[in-house]
Scaffold this active site. Structure first.
Site, mmCIF file in Angstrom:
data_model
loop_
_atom_site.group_PDB
_atom_site.id
_atom_site.type_symbol
_atom_site.label_atom_id
_atom_site.label_comp_id
_atom_site.label_asym_id
_atom_site.label_seq_id
_atom_site.Cartn_x
_atom_site.Cartn_y
_atom_site.Cartn_z
ATOM 1 N N ASN A 210 -0.582 14.020 -0.567
ATOM 2 C CA ASN A 210 0.053 14.298 0.720
ATOM 3 C C ASN A 210 0.071 13.028 1.566
ATOM 4 O OD1 ASN A 210 -2.374 14.260 2.572
ATOM 5 N ND2 ASN A 210 -3.041 15.765 1.043
ATOM 6 N N ASP A 278 -4.410 21.872 -1.662
ATOM 7 C CA ASP A 278 -4.788 23.272 -1.881
ATOM 8 C C ASP A 278 -4.668 23.664 -3.346
ATOM 9 O OD1 ASP A 278 -5.490 24.094 0.708
ATOM 10 O OD2 ASP A 278 -3.377 24.103 1.288
ATOM 11 N N ASP A 307 -12.477 24.925 -1.839
ATOM 12 C CA ASP A 307 -12.305 24.794 -0.392
ATOM 13 C C ASP A 307 -13.580 24.167 0.171
ATOM 14 O OD1 ASP A 307 -12.179 25.218 2.417
ATOM 15 O OD2 ASP A 307 -10.530 26.612 2.051
ATOM 16 N N ILE A 308 -13.484 22.899 0.511
ATOM 17 C CA ILE A 308 -14.682 22.151 0.936
ATOM 18 C C ILE A 308 -15.232 22.715 2.252
ATOM 19 C CG2 ILE A 308 -15.549 19.856 1.602
ATOM 20 C CD1 ILE A 308 -13.192 18.735 -0.134
HETATM 21 O O1 PMT Z 1 -4.808 11.299 8.235
HETATM 22 P P1 PMT Z 1 -3.783 11.215 9.366
HETATM 23 O O2 PMT Z 1 -2.504 10.557 8.921
HETATM 24 O O3 PMT Z 1 -4.380 10.583 10.601
HETATM 25 O O4 PMT Z 1 -3.387 12.688 9.752
HETATM 26 C C1 PMT Z 1 -4.336 13.540 10.322
HETATM 27 C C2 PMT Z 1 -4.312 14.946 9.702
HETATM 28 C C3 PMT Z 1 -2.982 15.610 10.003
HETATM 29 C C4 PMT Z 1 -4.517 14.857 8.182
HETATM 30 C C5 PMT Z 1 -5.511 15.730 10.336
HETATM 31 O O5 PMT Z 1 -5.359 15.739 11.723
HETATM 32 C C6 PMT Z 1 -5.581 17.141 9.796
HETATM 33 O O6 PMT Z 1 -4.958 18.064 10.284
HETATM 34 N N1 PMT Z 1 -6.421 17.343 8.730
HETATM 35 C C7 PMT Z 1 -6.522 18.579 7.989
HETATM 36 C C8 PMT Z 1 -5.341 18.730 7.067
HETATM 37 C C9 PMT Z 1 -5.413 20.005 6.260
HETATM 38 O O7 PMT Z 1 -5.677 19.939 5.089
HETATM 39 O O8 PMT Z 1 -5.249 21.074 6.960
HETATM 40 P P2 PMT Z 1 -5.302 22.599 6.340
HETATM 41 O O9 PMT Z 1 -4.820 23.449 7.449
HETATM 42 O O10 PMT Z 1 -4.550 22.624 5.054
HETATM 43 O O11 PMT Z 1 -6.840 22.823 6.050
HETATM 44 C C10 PMT Z 1 -7.709 23.419 7.006
HETATM 45 C C11 PMT Z 1 -9.077 22.821 6.918
HETATM 46 O O12 PMT Z 1 -9.644 23.111 5.643
HETATM 47 C C12 PMT Z 1 -9.128 21.309 7.062
HETATM 48 O O13 PMT Z 1 -10.284 20.984 7.807
HETATM 49 C C13 PMT Z 1 -9.232 20.804 5.638
HETATM 50 O O14 PMT Z 1 -9.965 19.560 5.558
HETATM 51 C C14 PMT Z 1 -10.014 21.920 4.981
HETATM 52 N N2 PMT Z 1 -9.733 22.133 3.544
HETATM 53 C C15 PMT Z 1 -8.499 22.503 3.130
HETATM 54 C C16 PMT Z 1 -8.282 22.767 1.795
HETATM 55 C C17 PMT Z 1 -9.350 22.623 0.876
HETATM 56 N N3 PMT Z 1 -9.176 22.837 -0.412
HETATM 57 N N4 PMT Z 1 -10.558 22.242 1.316
HETATM 58 C C18 PMT Z 1 -10.778 22.003 2.633
HETATM 59 O O15 PMT Z 1 -11.889 21.643 3.032
#
Ligand code: PMT
Length: 411
Positions: A210, A278, A307-308
């Protein structure tokens, strides 16, 4: 915003000297008294008149001026304010400071001061990453100075890299953080931050990835370290330099990121800013997938990654404060609310990433969700977002102190 009452600002020679004028304006707007020393180099870029018209006081620029020595000796000048800020700090002054050279008013005041010293370096990226500058910065830190990390961007010379002075608003945030609960509101706390993208292999040469640049997560790691926390940053593949004062581990995929986080536990704070994929291939191909002449399409079968955030939130070693992000392209707040509950995290920072916004950008607009409510922050630089978050984290832990101690601290 809590700031020192007075600052001795030393402006040295750099294209960024003009930013010192904006810094003075911001400090004055917050009621801070600013006394300035303009070095010989600084005076090549801005004039004492411009500085004085903003500070409302004399600008000092000559060590051997008898008039100045009668008005205020250089020793007195070095003690006049609550702290000394060198912004911009050129490579030259950093070298002189680390060697203890005192050959003009600025360096003499820096050697004579008994106040905290903060430097905001500005220089060409090659100069910043030169081993000599790295040595000087380490020495300054060992001597007790605090360093406001320069940022990445286009340089006046046309090159690109890390070396631009932090923006005046970020410097203000830094000063605020320093003076709010003393220098290190999070000292004694351990923090783990994930940042950047994960890359899930398809075959030996291709991956699912991504657009995360790591800017937001790295800024948070750096801001936590500035606040005194012991920080481990687990980063996916990014082009950013490792932040100073932070232990950085580099990983590629989600599984490795989780392993690294588990190894870094226990911690008091976990911030999941990484854009973790994901989905992943259940069994990545061992050989490069060949383009079959006859086949017009290729189907990849994917399974969910670990999912961390949810794993850490529900682990036996759960940090006291678990903070996640939500990157949403639609229905930002309803999705973010559901995500906070599903992942069992304390706080969740929702950012709208419609059309690829935020990924790779310098700014972000956050809504912070917690059990206590929701607050929308204005659009701001990612460093300012990081400092705002760290202020909240510091406040959270300050509230958790035993009542007796809080009262004692305030008395
Ligand atoms: O890196 P930049 O270019 O500065 O951009 C910043 C950002 C947009 C990446 C950052 O601000 C951000 O939103 N990070 C989380 C991105 C994300 O994966 O969002 P999500 O809505 O898909 O996930 C939700 C949360 O679960 C996040 O804290 C993510 O780290 C966590 N996660 C998601 C999937 C997974 N398999 N394990 C996780 O821990």
């Amino acid at each position: 915003m809590s700031l020192p009452r007075s600052v001795l600002l030393i402006i040295t020679g750099s294209v960024a000297s003009y930013k010192a004028l904006e810094l003075i304006r911001l400090l004055r707007a917050q009621g801070v008294t600013v006394t300035t020393i303009l070095s010989r180099g600084g005076a090549k870029f801005i004039t004492p008149l411009a500085v004085s018209s903003l500070t409302g006081t004399k600008t000092y620029d000559d060590l051997f001026s008898l008039t100045d020595e009668v008005e205020m000796g250089h020793i007195e000048l070095s003690r006049v304010a609550d702290l000394v800020l060198v912004a911009p700090a050129s490579a030259d002054i950093l070298a002189k400071m680390s060697a203890g050279i005192a050959d003009d008013l600025a360096t003499t005041a820096l050697l004579a001061t008994n106040k905290p010293v903060i430097v905001a370096p500005a220089m060409n990226h090659k100069m910043w990453s030169h081993p000599a500058t790295e040595r000087n910065i380490s020495q300054l830190k060992a001597d007790g100075s605090r360093v406001i990390q320069p940022t990445e961007g286009s340089m006046a010379c046309g090159e690109f890299g890390v070396g631009r002075m932090a923006e005046p608003a970020d410097i203000l945030q830094f000063l605020s953080q320093q003076s709010r609960t003393g220098n290190t509101p999070l000292s004694g706390k351990r923090a783990i931050v994930t940042s950047g993208p994960t890359a899930e292999p398809i075959d030996p040469v291709r991956y699912l990835g991504n657009r995360s640049s790591g800017k937001q997560g790295h800024a948070i790691a750096e801001a936590l370290a500035m606040a005194g926390a012991e920080v481990t940053l687990i980063s996916g593949a990014v082009t950013l330099p490792d932040p100073q004062g932070v232990t950085t581990q580099h990983v590629t995929d989600a599984e490795a990121m989780l392993t690294a986080v588990n190894q870094a536990l226990p911690a008091d704070i976990f911030v999941g800013a990484a854009a973790v994929a994901d989905w992943r291939m259940e069994k990545p191909a061992l050989q490069k997938l060949k383009k079959q002449k006859a086949a017009s399409r290729l189907t990849l079968e994917l399974v969910p990654t670990v999912d961390i955030l949810a794993t850490i939130s529900n682990s036996k070693k759960r940090p006291a404060l678990v903070i996640g992000f939500a990157a949403e392209t639609d229905k930002l707040l309803p999705n973010a609310r559901a995500k906070r509950k599903a992942k069992n995290c304390d706080w969740l920072l929702a950012n709208a990433v419609t059309g690829g916004a935020v990924f790779g950008a310098d700014t972000n607009q956050i809504t912070l969700l917690s059990a206590e409510g929701e607050e929308a922050w204005e659009q701001m630089d990612k460093h300012a977002v990081a400092h705002r978050l760290v202020e909240k984290i510091s406040g959270h832990f300050a509230q958790k102190l035993p009542t007796r101690l809080v009262k004692g601290t305030r008395a």
